[in-house]
Design an enzyme around this catalytic site. Structure first.
Site, PDB file in Angstrom:
ATOM      1  N   ASN A 196       0.876  -1.174   0.000  1.00 52.22           N
ATOM      2  CA  ASN A 196       0.000   0.000   0.000  1.00 52.22           C
ATOM      3  C   ASN A 196       0.913   1.223   0.000  1.00 52.22           C
ATOM      4  OD1 ASN A 196      -1.813   2.051   0.479  1.00 52.22           O
ATOM      5  ND2 ASN A 196      -2.210   1.478   2.613  1.00 52.22           N
ATOM      6  N   LYS A 212       0.163   4.248  -0.293  1.00 49.99           N
ATOM      7  CA  LYS A 212      -0.475   5.454   0.274  1.00 49.99           C
ATOM      8  C   LYS A 212      -0.213   6.649  -0.656  1.00 49.99           C
ATOM      9  CE  LYS A 212       0.247   3.340   4.717  1.00 49.99           C
ATOM     10  NZ  LYS A 212       0.164   3.437   6.153  1.00 49.99           N
ATOM     11  N   HIS A 229      -9.399   1.207   4.635  1.00 46.53           N
ATOM     12  CA  HIS A 229      -8.131   1.348   5.349  1.00 46.53           C
ATOM     13  C   HIS A 229      -8.338   2.251   6.567  1.00 46.53           C
ATOM     14  CE1 HIS A 229      -4.012   2.429   6.295  1.00 46.53           C
ATOM     15  NE2 HIS A 229      -3.670   1.312   5.683  1.00 46.53           N
ATOM     16  N   GLU A 236      -6.692   4.557   7.776  1.00 42.85           N
ATOM     17  CA  GLU A 236      -6.460   5.999   7.542  1.00 42.85           C
ATOM     18  C   GLU A 236      -7.684   6.648   6.902  1.00 42.85           C
ATOM     19  OE1 GLU A 236      -2.744   5.539   5.483  1.00 42.85           O
ATOM     20  OE2 GLU A 236      -1.833   4.864   7.358  1.00 42.85           O
ATOM     21  N   GLU A 296      -5.671  -5.370  10.326  1.00 45.90           N
ATOM     22  CA  GLU A 296      -4.633  -4.387  10.611  1.00 45.90           C
ATOM     23  C   GLU A 296      -4.947  -3.675  11.927  1.00 45.90           C
ATOM     24  OE1 GLU A 296      -2.533  -3.059   6.827  1.00 45.90           O
ATOM     25  OE2 GLU A 296      -4.292  -1.801   7.004  1.00 45.90           O
ATOM     26  N   GLY A 328       2.320   1.766  10.752  1.00 45.06           N
ATOM     27  CA  GLY A 328       3.282   2.857  10.634  1.00 45.06           C
ATOM     28  C   GLY A 328       3.956   3.224  11.947  1.00 45.06           C
ATOM     29  N   SER A 367       3.185  -2.741  10.250  1.00 47.52           N
ATOM     30  CA  SER A 367       4.632  -2.823  10.451  1.00 47.52           C
ATOM     31  C   SER A 367       5.205  -4.201  10.120  1.00 47.52           C
ATOM     32  CB  SER A 367       5.007  -2.404  11.882  1.00 47.52           C
ATOM     33  OG  SER A 367       4.604  -1.067  12.110  1.00 47.52           O
TER      34      SER A 367
HETATM   35  C1  PEP Z   1      -0.846  -0.146   5.983  1.00 45.41           C
HETATM   36  O1  PEP Z   1      -0.893   1.032   5.742  1.00 45.41           O
HETATM   37  O2  PEP Z   1      -1.734  -0.894   5.566  1.00 45.41           O
HETATM   38  C2  PEP Z   1       0.278  -0.653   6.785  1.00 45.41           C
HETATM   39  C3  PEP Z   1       0.222  -1.887   7.231  1.00 45.41           C
HETATM   40  O3  PEP Z   1       1.299   0.217   7.022  1.00 45.41           O
HETATM   41  P1  PEP Z   1       2.727  -0.140   7.701  1.00 45.41           P
HETATM   42  O4  PEP Z   1       3.223  -1.402   7.056  1.00 45.41           O
HETATM   43  O5  PEP Z   1       3.591   1.037   7.406  1.00 45.41           O
HETATM   44  O6  PEP Z   1       2.477  -0.337   9.161  1.00 45.41           O
END
Ligand code: PEP
Length: 250
Positions: free
Chosen positions: A9, A11, A94, A96, A166, A172, A212
């Site tokens: 992703n 972003k 997501h 966000e 998630e 992040g 992460s």
């Molecule tokens: C995401 O945005 O779906 C995500 C898992 O981000 P990160 O890997 O940076 O934690």
């Protein structure tokens, strides 16, 4: 046998030039992957990504989709606009989007249905916040999010659904859920799916972990029985790291 799926992703990162360069760098590194490889790029980079990924095993994804086919929805993109650009996957819900852009369980469901009707595959994101986790509400939250996201999606359509679990506090932040915790929650999500679609769908639906995920923890996460892949944010922006994640089984 389920085929694992690793999706990046990106972003709001990478203009057209950067997109082309990153895909060209990733492609040779992931060419022998045993899992499905997807990159979800910004709308403005879709066409460039498609051209750069031509002839490779990298599939193209977007990061959001609107439920209407067209109309007065300033700033939104419809499913047919994405399929016209040969987009195969789209992320919906997501955290966000939920956190910063007013996405609700109901709009996640509408977006997912529209994408599926248009023939795309969807990656539906669910996951609890830190506050919810600390209040012992993880199961309640992911159950609600999963149930509403899947409302009126047929068993046939479900075959094109991937769920990404998630935990919001792991996105992040560098903090990862323990493999056991992630596995337990994913097992619980399967139970929710099973309740509506039956045992075999509960087992066969692909559920990714996201939050992460990186080269140093991918092996132990992917070794868990319930985890079928990863949704990768930060680490998907570096070809070498993304490739190491994709090649977790090598
Ligand atoms: C995401 O945005 O779906 C995500 C898992 O981000 P990160 O890997 O940076 O934690």
């Amino acid at each position: 046998m389920k085929r694992p799926i690793i999706a990046g992703n990106w972003k709001m990162n990478n203009n057209k030039e950067e997109t082309k360069a990153l895909i060209k760098e990733i492609a040779p590194l992931v060419k022998d992957a045993s899992c499905e490889v997807v990159v979800c790029v910004p709308f403005t980079s879709i066409e460039t990504a498609r051209k750069a990924a031509r002839g490779t095993n990298i599939q193209l994804g977007a990061q959001n989709v609107h439920w209407a086919n067209n109309g007065a929805f300033t700033g939104e993109i419809s499913a047919s606009m994405l399929t016209e650009l040969k987009v195969k996957y789209v992320i919906v819900g997501h955290s966000e989007r939920r956190q910063y852009f007013g996405e609700t369980d109901e709009t996640v469901n509408k977006r997912a249905k529209a994408a599926l009707k248009a023939g795309m595959k969807v990656i539906i994101c669910v996951g609890e916040t830190l506050e919810e986790r600390e209040a012992g509400k993880t199961a309640e939250v992911v159950m609600r999010q999963t149930e509403i996201a899947l409302k009126d999606i047929t068993k046939q359509e479900l075959k094109r659904v991937v769920i990404a679990y998630e935990p919001v506090w792991a996105i992040g932040t560098g903090r990862t859920a323990t493999p056991e915790d992630a596995d337990d929650t994913i097992k619980f999500i399967r139970k929710v799916v099973r309740k509506y679609y039956g045992r075999s769908s509960g087992q066969s639906i692909r559920i990714q972990y996201g939050g992460s995920m990186k080269p140093s923890n991918v092996k132990e996460l992917m070794a868990m029985p319930q985890i079928d892949g990863g949704l990768i944010g930060g680490a998907s922006l570096k070809a070498e790291d993304f490739a190491k994640i994709v090649n977790y089984d090598k």
